[in-house]
Design an enzyme around this catalytic site. Sequence first.
Site, PDB file in Angstrom:
ATOM      1  N   LYS A   1      87.517  38.692  43.796  1.00  0.00           N
ATOM      2  CA  LYS A   1      88.741  39.294  44.319  1.00  0.00           C
ATOM      3  C   LYS A   1      89.643  39.679  43.150  1.00  0.00           C
ATOM      4  O   LYS A   1      90.184  38.831  42.457  1.00  0.00           O
ATOM      5  CB  LYS A   1      89.499  38.349  45.244  1.00  0.00           C
ATOM      6  CG  LYS A   1      90.561  39.103  46.079  1.00  0.00           C
ATOM      7  CD  LYS A   1      91.710  38.246  46.507  1.00  0.00           C
ATOM      8  CE  LYS A   1      92.793  38.119  45.459  1.00  0.00           C
ATOM      9  NZ  LYS A   1      93.503  39.407  45.172  1.00  0.00           N
TER      10      LYS A   1
ATOM     11  N   GLU B   1      92.169  28.521  34.906  1.00  0.00           N
ATOM     12  CA  GLU B   1      92.840  28.930  33.668  1.00  0.00           C
ATOM     13  C   GLU B   1      94.217  29.409  34.073  1.00  0.00           C
ATOM     14  O   GLU B   1      94.380  30.480  34.650  1.00  0.00           O
ATOM     15  CB  GLU B   1      92.030  30.021  32.953  1.00  0.00           C
ATOM     16  CG  GLU B   1      92.430  30.203  31.488  1.00  0.00           C
ATOM     17  CD  GLU B   1      93.540  31.206  31.293  1.00  0.00           C
ATOM     18  OE1 GLU B   1      94.708  30.754  31.132  1.00  0.00           O
ATOM     19  OE2 GLU B   1      93.278  32.407  31.302  1.00  0.00           O
TER      20      GLU B   1
ATOM     21  N   CYS C   1      98.247  35.032  28.762  1.00  0.00           N
ATOM     22  CA  CYS C   1      98.426  33.576  28.846  1.00  0.00           C
ATOM     23  C   CYS C   1      98.527  32.953  27.462  1.00  0.00           C
ATOM     24  O   CYS C   1      99.296  32.014  27.249  1.00  0.00           O
ATOM     25  CB  CYS C   1      97.271  32.946  29.625  1.00  0.00           C
ATOM     26  SG  CYS C   1      97.212  33.431  31.359  1.00  0.00           S
TER      27      CYS C   1
ATOM     28  N   GLU D   1     106.957  29.336  31.189  1.00  0.00           N
ATOM     29  CA  GLU D   1     106.148  30.424  30.647  1.00  0.00           C
ATOM     30  C   GLU D   1     106.878  31.745  30.890  1.00  0.00           C
ATOM     31  O   GLU D   1     107.134  32.121  32.032  1.00  0.00           O
ATOM     32  CB  GLU D   1     104.771  30.483  31.301  1.00  0.00           C
ATOM     33  CG  GLU D   1     103.925  31.626  30.740  1.00  0.00           C
ATOM     34  CD  GLU D   1     102.559  31.730  31.380  1.00  0.00           C
ATOM     35  OE1 GLU D   1     101.610  32.126  30.679  1.00  0.00           O
ATOM     36  OE2 GLU D   1     102.443  31.418  32.584  1.00  0.00           O
TER      37      GLU D   1
END
Length: 476
Positions: free
Chosen positions: A169, A244, A278, A380
């Site tokens: 997906k 992750e 990331c 983040e």
Amino acid sequence: MEMLINGKTAVAADDGWIEVKNPATGELVDRVPRGGKDDVAAAVEAADACFGAWSEKTMRDRGLVLARAAELIRRDHKALAELLTREQGKPIREATDEVRGCANILEYYASIAGQPAGEVVSLGKAGDCLVTRVPLGVCGAIIPWNMPVIIMGWKVGPALLAGNTLVLKPASTTPLTNLKIAGLLQEAGLPPGALNVVTGAGETAGEALVTHPRVKKISFTGNCATGHRVRTLAGEQLKALTLELGGSDPMIVMPDADIPKAVEGAFRGRFYNAGQICTAVKRLYLHEKIAGEFMRLLTAKVEGTNIGNGLAPVTEMGPLNSAGQRDRIAGVMQDVVDRQEGCVLTGGGPVTGKAYENGFFYRPTLVADVPADAALLRKEIFGPVLPVITVPDLSTAIREANRSQYGLGASVWSRDLSTVKEVFGQVHAGIIWVNRHLTVPPEVPFGGTNESGMGRENGFHAIDSYTQTKTLFLGW
């Protein structure tokens, strides 16, 4: 563009559509079906039906399919890169690197295509055991929008090589290049049903994939909140998991570093893909002896950044992927100002002007004098904002680097081996670079600790994660 289920293009059962727009212009690029639970069920059924024949092929034969697919990706890399830029926004140079990187990943897995390693355990008079590794079955992969082509390679390569079949997906804003590459894998000889692509929203198609009882493993790359949701749902059925998730990578620069090289590393490490990575440099720790010189060079470089449509060859930084991304960064920076949690050295707002009015552009931003408990350092920040912290020594840099819930990557810039050993031994991260940042070749295991996730992508470690041991006990 339509979904790919059992080797055929398909329209969603409810006939809904998702529009994919160019982040630089707002123009419609294409539309894809808004797939849901029924479409995921059809894809899983196709993958399940194909599993027996695909898993019975030798690993070498499966590797040959990946090698042929890599050739086709390289053949079409210009068109694929342009499509990726149009749907994601990144500069064409970065898109080209990403497409070629996907081909490189598939070539790597083709190059290690041998029979899975096993072992014999001798139990003397009690007998002998043959321990081998076998594929899991139908696996699910959920792809993010920031690096959709590279991460597709990370998941598709080892899963298929190990003998699994896959339902993928893609992200709703960047499904087009994933669909094209899935078509190239089929052109390369992948049998119908081995790889199926269902487009749709995470809360519908994504959840349906995670909770489907015949899906044996989920590999998810995305934000922490969704990762926790995936872990909870998958855990109820004891599925294998690779997660992750987010990162807040520190970059530590010591006085003996090559300063111009480190400045270039900080610039690329933070502002590549508009900071939407990331493992981007998200916290910059500079030793006080070199902080002044470093910031003069970095500020000049940031202020000279060529911002624009990613299709223009001169563009160094494109737009953010969506209006939501741009607005989140704007909100973060407004909080910095309101709470007095730093001094904005450059940037700090959207790019203005007629050429930018329909896109999601934000200026590359440097923030100094950031308090240790500021949100810029705790959360983040998935965009082109870099907080800079001056430290008096290495021990302080390490202590501050570890003041984070994340543990994905980190880098240290120094010529001193003892400094490198100290950082490697004490900084909490899954990967630590020395005098570089961001590079993740397919041979190298990649993943994090703490809130950055669980499991590893890449290398032989990924093959292991898509297989399980099976033991034959020979009782003579």
